[in-house]
Design an enzyme around this catalytic site. Structure first.
Site, PDB file in Angstrom:
ATOM      1  N   LYS A 123      51.993  15.580  38.354  1.00 24.19           N
ATOM      2  CA  LYS A 123      52.276  16.985  38.296  1.00 24.19           C
ATOM      3  C   LYS A 123      53.392  17.214  37.549  1.00 24.19           C
ATOM      4  O   LYS A 123      54.076  16.533  37.672  1.00 24.19           O
ATOM      5  CB  LYS A 123      52.857  17.265  40.088  1.00 24.19           C
TER       6      LYS A 123
HETATM    7  N1  GLU Z   1      47.681  22.976  40.623  1.00 26.79           N
HETATM    8  C1  GLU Z   1      46.487  23.076  41.172  1.00 26.79           C
HETATM    9  C2  GLU Z   1      46.741  21.321  42.218  1.00 26.79           C
HETATM   10  O1  GLU Z   1      47.186  21.520  43.150  1.00 26.79           O
HETATM   11  C3  GLU Z   1      45.746  22.730  40.320  1.00 26.79           C
HETATM   12  C4  GLU Z   1      45.542  21.128  39.252  1.00 26.79           C
HETATM   13  C5  GLU Z   1      44.580  21.162  37.994  1.00 26.79           C
HETATM   14  O2  GLU Z   1      44.023  22.267  38.211  1.00 26.79           O
HETATM   15  O3  GLU Z   1      45.356  20.173  37.579  1.00 26.79           O
HETATM   16  O4  GLU Z   1      45.199  20.793  42.553  1.00 26.79           O
END
Ligand code: GLU
Length: 433
Positions: A123
């Protein structure tokens, strides 16, 4: 002057909040520890899986429109890569902290393992206030952030995607900055791109669609009908607003929606498309005609069949868990419920669809996008949606079976399943060197 002293008014004691640790990373570790206990994981392996593998903090000097230079702080955390490249979004928010990004990265590891796609978890985040920044300022900040984290991202290494207050445009800037630096166009470095730039059909709706699929499965086991079910949605961004539309298409009744400024309620139902249009014009759903005002706090405790927290962490805590009246909670947000609140909800018999299952539709279609990019062959929208349905419904049934096998609850089951998968991959790979 009074001769007889009046009784002094009793001091009003503020209602003391029950003490609860709201640090998202410590919460993520509590959730992991519980699964590790069930699985009787070796203490050494626990240490490996409890911590992020890699953390990068960067400072991002950015020229603002005023000509002034401003330096933002950003992070990219790779929690685990045992099952494949790190994967996860990038968040722009004033309250971003390293511990939050670490928690979100860990939740990505468990999420990709819950739905069994070949990724680890990562993240990113930048501490900034995107609502107060211009398009050009956001572009310059995004490009500089990309160049700072460039050594650790890539289609085989770590693949960012949108999260709160980032979108397809943000991903296009990241893809372009990465590609210009490498000297060739790399589509697979980010997902959630615009469709004109190798994005996947159906990615934008994917989080909400996955949430709908798990809610449908939950209704089956609870012997409830989604048709006519009342739904309250806290958060009206990509996940919440699209969920409102998709649930309404299934003839559920959306009785309340909210955003960061407050919410609106109508027991006879709110038209999600009207709410979207109103928010486009005025920046909030608050004040839309045909609905009365309600606070975010009151929305969460409304009497409804399905509650969908679709915004930030720590929305359901010891403060309000006791007053929640929903029959099913589908966590479209990451980390909306604290472990203590979880206990209370379980005692009340509320059926919990945990975040690492309920919002995994987004990363699942991100996986499809990446697969299409690497193949250079694009799928039709119904193929994306059918395969998403297959992945999410299978994950639901895997989690449900695990819950029955271990006589536990849905969140614990999702963790047992996913931590078990990552632990297996780690053990079979062995320790380097
Ligand atoms: N931000 C989204 C999540 O928390 C999507 C992450 C992604 O598609 O890699 O799952």
């Amino acid at each position: 002057m009074a001769l007889v002293a009046k009784a002094a008014p009793q001091p009003v004691m503020p209602r003391m909040a029950p003490r609860e640790d709201l640090n998202p990373f410590r919460i993520a570790q509590i959730q992991f520890d519980m699964a590790a206990e069930y699985l009787k994981l070796d203490p050494g392996l626990r240490q490996v899986l409890r911590q992020p593998k890699r953390i990068l903090e960067v400072s991002i000097p950015t020229k603002m429109d005023s000509g002034q230079l401003k330096v933002f702080t950003g992070y990219r955390v790779q929690h685990n890569v045992a099952r494949g490249p790190a994967k996860g979004g990038i968040r722009y928010h004033p309250n971003v902290t390293l511990d939050e990004v670490k928690a979100l990265a860990a939740w990505m590891t468990w999420k990709t393992a819950t739905v069994n796609i070949p990724y680890g978890g990562g993240k990113g985040g930048i501490i900034c206030d995107p609502k107060r920044m211009s398009h050009n300022e956001l572009e310059r900040m995004t490009r500089r952030y990309t160049s700072e984290i460039l050594p650790i991202i890539g289609p085989d290494q770590d693949i960012p995607a949108p999260d709160m207050y980032t979108n397809a445009q943000t991903m296009a800037w990241i893809m372009d900055t990465y590609s210009m630096t490498k000297g060739y166009s790399s589509l697979g470095v980010v997902t959630g791109k615009p469709v004109s730039l190798g994005g996947s059909l159906g990615r934008n709706e994917a989080t909400a669609r996955g949430c709908l699929f798990v809610a449908e499965e939950a209704c089956k086991v609870k012997k409830m009908s989604l048709r006519g079910a009342t739904v309250a949605i806290q958060g009206f961004g990509n996940a919440g607003a699209i969920a409102a539309r998709l649930f309404a298409e299934k003839k559920a009744r959306i009785i309340a929606v909210s955003d960061s400024r407050g919410g609106v309620f109508n027991s006879r139902g709110i038209d999600p498309m009207k709410a979207v249009r109103y928010k486009e014009r005025s920046g909030t759903v608050v004040g839309m005609p045909g609905a009365s005002r309600i606070s975010n706090d009151d929305l969460v405790t409304l009497k409804c069949d399905i509650l969908i927290p679709a915004a930030l962490e720590n929305v359901i805590t010891l403060h309000n868990a006791d007053q929640i009246k929903a029959k099913i909670i589908a966590e479209a947000a990451n980390g909306p419920t604290t472990p203590h609140a979880d206990e209370v909800l379980a005692r009340k018999g509320i059926f919990m669809l945990p975040d690492i299952l309920a919002n995994a539709g987004g990363v699942t279609v991100s996986y499809f996008e990446w697969a299409q990019n690497l193949q250079g062959y694009f799928w039709q929208e119904h193929e994306v949606s059918d395969r998403l349905s297959m992945v999410i419904r299978r994950a639901f049934s895997d989690v449900y079976e695990t819950m029955r096998k271990y006589h536990t609850r849905m969140r614990a089951a999702a963790y047992i399943l996913s931590v078990g998968r990552v632990a297996d991959a780690t053990l079979v790979r062995g320790l380097f060197p």
